[in-house]
Design a protein around this motif. Structure first.
Motif, short mmCIF file in Angstrom:
data_model
loop_
_atom_site.label_atom_id
_atom_site.label_comp_id
_atom_site.label_asym_id
_atom_site.label_seq_id
_atom_site.Cartn_x
_atom_site.Cartn_y
_atom_site.Cartn_z
N ASP A 149 -13.97 20.03 -7.71
CA ASP A 149 -13.25 18.89 -8.26
C ASP A 149 -14.21 17.71 -8.35
OD1 ASP A 149 -13.48 17.85 -5.65
OD2 ASP A 149 -11.50 18.57 -5.08
N GLU A 150 -13.69 16.53 -8.58
CA GLU A 150 -14.52 15.34 -8.77
C GLU A 150 -15.40 15.01 -7.57
OE1 GLU A 150 -15.15 12.94 -11.32
OE2 GLU A 150 -14.54 14.75 -12.35
N SER A 151 -15.01 15.46 -6.38
CA SER A 151 -15.79 15.13 -5.19
C SER A 151 -17.16 15.79 -5.18
CB SER A 151 -15.02 15.50 -3.92
OG SER A 151 -14.96 16.90 -3.76
N ARG A 152 -17.37 16.77 -6.04
CA ARG A 152 -18.69 17.45 -6.05
C ARG A 152 -19.81 16.50 -6.47
NH1 ARG A 152 -16.13 19.02 -10.72
NH2 ARG A 152 -17.34 18.97 -12.63
N PHE A 153 -19.47 15.35 -7.08
CA PHE A 153 -20.47 14.38 -7.50
C PHE A 153 -20.81 13.35 -6.41
CE2 PHE A 153 -18.23 15.69 -11.41
CZ PHE A 153 -19.27 16.39 -12.00
N ARG A 154 -20.05 13.38 -5.32
CA ARG A 154 -20.30 12.46 -4.21
C ARG A 154 -21.57 12.89 -3.47
NH1 ARG A 154 -14.26 12.12 -1.52
NH2 ARG A 154 -13.36 10.66 -3.04
N GLY A 196 0.82 -1.20 0.00
CA GLY A 196 0.00 0.00 0.00
C GLY A 196 0.85 1.25 0.00
N ARG A 197 0.18 2.36 0.22
CA ARG A 197 0.85 3.66 0.21
C ARG A 197 0.06 4.60 1.11
NH1 ARG A 197 -2.12 2.85 -4.22
NH2 ARG A 197 -3.53 4.47 -4.93
N PRO A 198 0.65 5.72 1.48
CA PRO A 198 -0.13 6.69 2.27
C PRO A 198 -1.38 7.11 1.50
CG PRO A 198 2.19 7.27 2.30
CD PRO A 198 2.03 6.17 1.28
N ALA A 199 -2.49 7.18 2.22
CA ALA A 199 -3.74 7.61 1.59
C ALA A 199 -3.74 9.13 1.50
CB ALA A 199 -4.93 7.13 2.41
N GLY A 200 -3.80 9.64 0.29
CA GLY A 200 -3.85 11.08 0.10
C GLY A 200 -5.27 11.58 0.19
N LEU A 201 -5.51 12.73 -0.39
CA LEU A 201 -6.85 13.31 -0.43
C LEU A 201 -7.45 13.00 -1.79
CD1 LEU A 201 -6.02 16.72 1.26
CD2 LEU A 201 -6.82 14.60 2.32
N LEU A 202 -8.73 12.64 -1.82
CA LEU A 202 -9.42 12.25 -3.04
C LEU A 202 -8.70 11.09 -3.74
CD1 LEU A 202 -10.43 15.72 -4.49
CD2 LEU A 202 -11.92 14.02 -3.44
N GLY A 203 -8.06 10.23 -2.92
CA GLY A 203 -7.40 9.06 -3.47
C GLY A 203 -6.08 9.35 -4.16
N ARG A 204 -5.61 10.58 -4.08
CA ARG A 204 -4.36 10.96 -4.75
C ARG A 204 -3.17 10.77 -3.82
NH1 ARG A 204 -5.16 16.81 -6.92
NH2 ARG A 204 -2.97 16.45 -7.33
N THR A 205 -2.02 10.49 -4.41
CA THR A 205 -0.79 10.38 -3.63
C THR A 205 0.24 11.42 -4.08
OG1 THR A 205 0.06 8.72 -5.17
CG2 THR A 205 -1.08 7.91 -3.20
N ASP A 206 -0.13 12.27 -5.02
CA ASP A 206 0.82 13.22 -5.59
C ASP A 206 0.68 14.62 -4.99
OD1 ASP A 206 -1.67 13.75 -6.66
OD2 ASP A 206 -0.91 14.19 -8.67
#
Length: 192
Positions: free
Chosen positions: A111-116, A28-38
């Motif tokens: 961003d994409e989260s507006r559809f949640r 795994g990897r650190p969980a970023g925001l909105l599933g991003r790691t960058d």
């Protein structure tokens, strides 16, 4: 009131234990925001947890649970829901947390989260003030009241196999884990 629903018995105790073991052992990897790691290095001040990469079979099994619960959530929240986002399998260790935030569906987010529309958290192990190796302390999922009651805070009971769902614009947080490990699966139902 905070609009949410708790649905028990999504997985039995043996399945929850197996899921915890798979998440613990998975890469795994650190969980970023909105599933991003960058994102910039500031995000560890906002969220600290690990996102595990589980098997395709496990992900398909969880997607089946999410599909079966969609009609229940549509009835409860009075919404037509479309698909859901790829589930995230989260491993919180001692000290891990997520500050108060909203998952989406707010006018300030572009961003994409507006559809949640609906956020879903599936608990895999139990929170306890006196944790055993299978349980954890701290790490509460706390839902915050709406603007009319900003001091309202409700900690959701972390019961293995229970799904807690709430409107994505609900402010919520995960308090720091103080002992052992917390395992959850999260996803978000989107517009129909």
């Amino acid at each position: 009131m905070i609009d949410h629903i708790e649905i028990a018995d999504m997985f039995d105790e043996a399945a929850c234990s197996a899921l915890c073991a798979e998440i613990r052992e998975a890469g795994g990897r650190p969980a970023g925001l909105l599933g991003r790691t960058d994102q910039k290095p500031a995000w560890p001040e906002v969220r600290r947890t690990r996102r595990a990469e589980v098997s395709e079979a496990t992900e398909a099994r969880v997607n089946g649970v999410l599909a079966r619960q969609r009609p229940v959530l549509e009835r409860h929240f009075g919404l037509a829901l479309g698909t859901w986002e790829r589930p995230q399998f989260l491993h919180y260790r001692e000290g891990d947390f997520f500050v108060p935030h909203q998952d989406g569906n707010t006018p300030l987010i572009h961003d994409e989260s507006r559809f949640r529309k609906i956020s879903a958290v599936l608990f895999l192990n139990r929170q306890s003030d006196d944790p055993s190796p299978a349980n954890y302390a701290g790490g509460s999922l706390v839902l915050h009241g709406p603007y009319s009651g900003p001091h309202l805070r409700v900690a959701m009971p972390a019961l293995p196999g229970t799904l807690v769902a709430f409107r994505s614009e609900t402010t919520h947080e995960v308090t720091p884990v103080t002992c052992n490990e917390r395992f959850t699966i999260v996803s978000w139902y989107r517009d129909a």
